[in-house]
Design an enzyme around this catalytic site. Structure first.
Site, PDB file in Angstrom:
ATOM      1  N   ARG A  61     -70.838  -0.903  38.294  1.00 47.56           N
ATOM      2  CA  ARG A  61     -69.716   0.142  37.713  1.00 47.56           C
ATOM      3  C   ARG A  61     -68.762  -0.821  37.306  1.00 47.56           C
ATOM      4  O   ARG A  61     -67.957  -1.071  36.446  1.00 47.56           O
ATOM      5  CB  ARG A  61     -69.595   1.062  38.246  1.00 47.56           C
ATOM      6  CG  ARG A  61     -68.389   1.804  38.019  1.00 47.56           C
ATOM      7  CD  ARG A  61     -68.255   2.246  36.759  1.00 47.56           C
ATOM      8  NE  ARG A  61     -70.014   2.666  35.469  1.00 47.56           N
ATOM      9  CZ  ARG A  61     -70.456   2.685  34.837  1.00 47.56           C
ATOM     10  NH1 ARG A  61     -69.588   1.923  33.479  1.00 47.56           N
ATOM     11  NH2 ARG A  61     -70.924   2.763  34.268  1.00 47.56           N
TER      12      ARG A  61
ATOM     13  N   LYS B 109     -47.840  -3.826  26.579  1.00 44.78           N
ATOM     14  CA  LYS B 109     -48.133  -2.424  26.413  1.00 44.78           C
ATOM     15  C   LYS B 109     -49.601  -2.908  27.048  1.00 44.78           C
ATOM     16  O   LYS B 109     -49.978  -2.508  26.154  1.00 44.78           O
ATOM     17  CB  LYS B 109     -47.473  -0.984  25.585  1.00 44.78           C
ATOM     18  CG  LYS B 109     -46.399  -0.858  25.324  1.00 44.78           C
ATOM     19  CD  LYS B 109     -45.958  -0.408  23.902  1.00 44.78           C
ATOM     20  CE  LYS B 109     -44.288  -0.541  24.147  1.00 44.78           C
ATOM     21  NZ  LYS B 109     -44.220   0.307  22.702  1.00 44.78           N
TER      22      LYS B 109
ATOM     23  N   GLU C   1     -34.462  -7.991  18.236  1.00 41.37           N
ATOM     24  CA  GLU C   1     -34.838  -7.311  17.499  1.00 41.37           C
ATOM     25  C   GLU C   1     -34.180  -7.149  16.116  1.00 41.37           C
ATOM     26  O   GLU C   1     -32.522  -5.859  16.681  1.00 41.37           O
ATOM     27  CB  GLU C   1     -35.028  -5.841  18.179  1.00 41.37           C
ATOM     28  CG  GLU C   1     -35.801  -4.412  18.036  1.00 41.37           C
ATOM     29  CD  GLU C   1     -35.576  -4.147  18.549  1.00 41.37           C
ATOM     30  OE1 GLU C   1     -36.947  -3.638  19.257  1.00 41.37           O
ATOM     31  OE2 GLU C   1     -34.662  -3.221  19.523  1.00 41.37           O
TER      32      GLU C   1
ATOM     33  N   ASP D 173     -37.477  -3.960  13.573  1.00 38.93           N
ATOM     34  CA  ASP D 173     -37.965  -2.879  13.956  1.00 38.93           C
ATOM     35  C   ASP D 173     -38.337  -1.337  13.389  1.00 38.93           C
ATOM     36  O   ASP D 173     -37.675  -0.970  12.956  1.00 38.93           O
ATOM     37  CB  ASP D 173     -37.462  -3.461  15.645  1.00 38.93           C
ATOM     38  CG  ASP D 173     -37.709  -2.024  15.846  1.00 38.93           C
ATOM     39  OD1 ASP D 173     -39.524  -1.361  16.668  1.00 38.93           O
ATOM     40  OD2 ASP D 173     -37.119  -0.813  16.866  1.00 38.93           O
TER      41      ASP D 173
ATOM     42  N   LYS E   5     -32.892  -7.343  22.373  1.00 38.56           N
ATOM     43  CA  LYS E   5     -33.388  -6.096  21.770  1.00 38.56           C
ATOM     44  C   LYS E   5     -31.855  -5.305  22.141  1.00 38.56           C
ATOM     45  O   LYS E   5     -31.396  -5.377  21.479  1.00 38.56           O
ATOM     46  CB  LYS E   5     -33.979  -4.975  23.063  1.00 38.56           C
ATOM     47  CG  LYS E   5     -35.696  -6.010  23.020  1.00 38.56           C
ATOM     48  CD  LYS E   5     -36.912  -5.348  23.609  1.00 38.56           C
ATOM     49  CE  LYS E   5     -37.386  -4.425  23.127  1.00 38.56           C
ATOM     50  NZ  LYS E   5     -38.259  -3.914  23.271  1.00 38.56           N
TER      51      LYS E   5
END
Length: 277
Positions: free
Chosen positions: A98, A133, A195, A216, A165
């Site tokens: 597994r 992410k 950004e 962005d 940012k």
């Protein structure tokens, strides 16, 4: 692109998590001397990612297992393709099964999804890149899977580059001041990205001499205007809300890079099985 030493430590954690004190099923059902011959096969078309690490899962749990890998990471295979064969202690194979399958299904799913996005922007100048992410503990391997699917990696970690940012800009007072502060301490081989969510900020970032300008959540007209303003003097990245159905028009604005978390956060796992030969 992953480190062998780091993955060895991860395998220990994965096996410990799944096994606990012991595999009670095989311990009560299968004799220690019983042998098995198993094949890992693709139950759908997919792009392979993580095959060598999955092989190491079996070998690390039981070094006496004979493991043979039949494909390579980045290879596109059809349904029914045998990816790996494993021979030896039936107890050992079924205990580690597994963990090996979970890894392959997750990473190959990311490679598959990445390839879909790459295909969607084929013929434009834009290159697909990932984001930070990722699943905690799996970033290195998930970013490797992106490469297998034809994408590129953005920052590997916070120490891999400077990203200024909106909140950084708010603290410093302006893009110019934020960039000036960074330049005083930035390692000479490290890139600096800013950004921007407005066209006037693009002008300010360009004047500050940054290496990459991120657009962005901009509208398509604002992206096209920003690309025209930059005129090739630095790299331009589009980000924010990128989806498969929206990525082509974004690429056609002329940006150099398009980053999205969808290829890691939202990639569905593929179907891979382990069956007795």
């Amino acid at each position: 692109m992953y480190d062998r030493y780091a993955t060895e430590k991860l395998i220990d954690l994965w096996l410990t998590e799944d096994i606990g004190a012991c595999d009670l099923t095989v311990q009560t059902m299968i004799e220690p001397t019983e042998q098995g011959h198993f094949v890992m096969n693709a139950r759908e078309s997919l792009i392979v990612a993580g095959i060598d690490i999955a092989a190491r899962v079996f070998q690390k749990y039981d070094p006496t297992l004979a493991v043979e890998v039949h494909v390579a990471d980045g290879e596109r295979v059809g349904k029914g393709k045998v990816l790996m064969t494993v021979k030896g202690s039936a107890r050992s194979v079924l205990t580690a099964e597994r963990t090996a399958l979970n890894l392959m299904q997750r990473l190959s799913g990311i490679a598959n999804e990445t390839a879909r996005y790459v295909q969607a922007i084929e013929g434009t100048r834009a290159q697909l890149i990932d984001s930070r992410k990722t699943t905690p503990g799996l970033r290195m391997l998930e970013k490797h899977a992106v490469l297998c699917g034809g994408g590129l990696n953005h920052r590997l970690a916070l120490d891999n580059g400077v990203m200024v940012k909106d909140n950084h800009i708010a603290v410093c007072g302006s893009i110019a001041e934020a960039v000036a502060r960074v330049r005083r301490k930035l390692p000479v081989l490290t890139k600096l990205e800013v950004e921007c969510d407005r066209v006037d900020q693009v002008r300010e970032a360009l004047a500050a001499g940054v290496d990459v300008i991120m657009l962005d959540n901009m509208s398509l007209p604002d992206m096209a205007e920003s690309v025209a303003i930059v005129a090739g003097r630095t790299k331009v990245e589009a980000s924010g809300g990128i989806r498969l159905e929206t990525i082509r028009p974004i690429a056609e604005t002329g940006v150099d890079y398009i980053s999205t978390s969808k290829i890691t956060q939202s990639a569905p796992a593929v179907d891979i099985g382990l069956d007795e030969a």
